[in-house]
Design an enzyme around this catalytic site. Structure first.
Site, short mmCIF file in Angstrom:
data_model
loop_
_atom_site.label_atom_id
_atom_site.label_comp_id
_atom_site.label_asym_id
_atom_site.label_seq_id
_atom_site.Cartn_x
_atom_site.Cartn_y
_atom_site.Cartn_z
N HIS A 1 -24.44 65.63 34.64
CA HIS A 1 -24.25 65.59 33.28
C HIS A 1 -23.27 64.27 33.15
CE1 HIS A 1 -24.40 67.71 29.34
NE2 HIS A 1 -24.24 66.69 28.97
N GLU B 1 -23.96 74.76 34.27
CA GLU B 1 -23.08 73.48 34.65
C GLU B 1 -21.71 73.78 34.61
OE1 GLU B 1 -23.87 70.39 32.03
OE2 GLU B 1 -25.84 70.36 32.39
N ARG C 1 -30.74 68.74 27.52
CA ARG C 1 -29.98 69.73 27.84
C ARG C 1 -30.73 70.81 28.90
NH1 ARG C 1 -26.07 67.78 26.21
NH2 ARG C 1 -24.59 68.42 24.42
C1 DGY Z 1 -23.41 64.80 24.46
O1 DGY Z 1 -22.63 64.02 23.79
O2 DGY Z 1 -23.98 65.79 23.95
C2 DGY Z 1 -23.60 64.94 26.17
O3 DGY Z 1 -24.33 65.53 26.46
C3 DGY Z 1 -22.24 65.30 26.75
O4 DGY Z 1 -22.00 66.76 26.19
#
Ligand code: DGY
Length: 320
Positions: free
Chosen positions: A285, A267, A238
């Site tokens: 991402h 994002e 993250r």
């Molecule tokens: C998750 O599954 O947490 C990925 O980062 C997509 O948000």
């Protein structure tokens, strides 16, 4: 009569097919805000809501979910976009999609690592610019993975899959996290209770810890400085774990050799300073973005919804 479902974002085609077979769902595949979702849930008298991590559901938003909604299922393993105490206080079952995205997310994190070690962005840019001259044996050199030490913050499912890939490339693995794992899970990885104490030993560092208050800004000017000069930094967890000003400084000063980034504080409108740096390999991402994994995530969310609507416990409840 089929149960009624609202889906807040575009999802994989096979999942849409299953939704149309099993649910009454006015799916349009558009990216919905909280306001859009609340309006759709109300208009459709929905029994269930499927979301992704693109929108935050804080206590105020959760309070607006109509009572006829029996479950909120997020198509993500991460849950930092959800205010879990508010879901719990309301008694609204909520689920995520663990396990099914482990391998693909680790693949992408390792792709970031290799591209950072081996100057993936710069080589690709040279080719797209026509490869105008040959390079001498001392030019455009990257770093060898074999023999290097990888530090992992968070040896959970994805962290362990990353460690497995690193071992396959001949790397030594260190890790830090809230507790030491059993030897069968460690697979030889060396534990540091103190994250800061691990950093000076890392040729590369990869973050695999959850987002949220406990990890916010854990990589900052002080912690980047603890990495050895020439280290490589990878983040597929993250963006909130990183102070991005400090990361830009570490990359421009040459303290870090390179970085591979899949996640950002903002994002999709990420900090464009990263795009101007040749020693950064960037992804939007996409950790779980394979056909197989996105199908499996959607199916897992639907399995959780089906369980709750049938009065059974949800397999992937995120509060208890
Ligand atoms: C998750 O599954 O947490 C990925 O980062 C997509 O948000």
């Amino acid at each position: 009569m089929k149960p009624r479902l609202i889906v807040s974002r575009q999802i994989a085609a096979a999942v849409v097919d299953r939704i149309h077979a099993e649910y009454d769902c006015p799916y349009e595949g558009k990216e919905m805000t909280v306001d859009d979702v609340i309006a759709a849930l109300t208009a459709h008298k929905a029994d269930a809501l499927m979301i992704t991590s693109h929108v935050k559901w804080d206590a105020a938003a959760i309070a607006r979910i109509p009572d006829h909604v029996k479950i909120l299922a997020t198509c993500s393993v991460g849950t930092d976009h959800l205010e879990i105490p508010a879901l719990k206080a309301r008694g609204l079952p909520a689920t995520n999609t663990p396990d099914v995205l482990t391998e693909c997310t680790a693949d992408l994190a390792f792709m970031l690592l290799l591209n950072a070690f081996r100057r993936g962005y710069e080589y690709d840019a040279i080719m797209r610019d026509g490869w105008k001259r040959g390079y001498g044996l001392g030019e455009m050199l990257g770093l060898r993975a074999a023999g290097k030490t990888l530090g992992i913050l968070g040896l959970g499912r994805i962290g362990r899959a990353m460690a497995q890939r690193a071992r396959g490339f001949g790397m030594r693995v260190l890790y830090s996290g809230p507790r030491r794992l059993t030897p069968d899970l460690e697979q030889g990885a060396e534990y540091f209770a103190d994250f800061r104490a691990m950093l000076p030993h890392c040729d590369a560092l990869s973050l695999h810890a959850p987002g949220g208050a406990g990890t916010a800004g854990i990589m900052n000017a002080e912690t980047f400085a603890l990495l050895p000069k020439g280290a490589v930094f990878v983040n597929a967890s993250r963006g909130g774990l990183v102070d991005e000003d400090a990361l830009v400084d570490a990359l421009t000063s040459g303290h870090l050799f390179a970085a591979g980034l899949d996640v950002f504080r903002s994002e999709p409108g990420f900090d464009k300073r990263f795009a101007a740096l040749p020693n950064v390999f960037l992804c939007p991402h996409m950790g779980s973005a394979t056909v197989e994994t996105r199908n499996a995530m959607g199916f897992r969310a639907l399995d959780n919804i089906a369980a709750v609507l049938a009065g059974r416990p949800a397999p992937d409840m995120i509060w208890s």
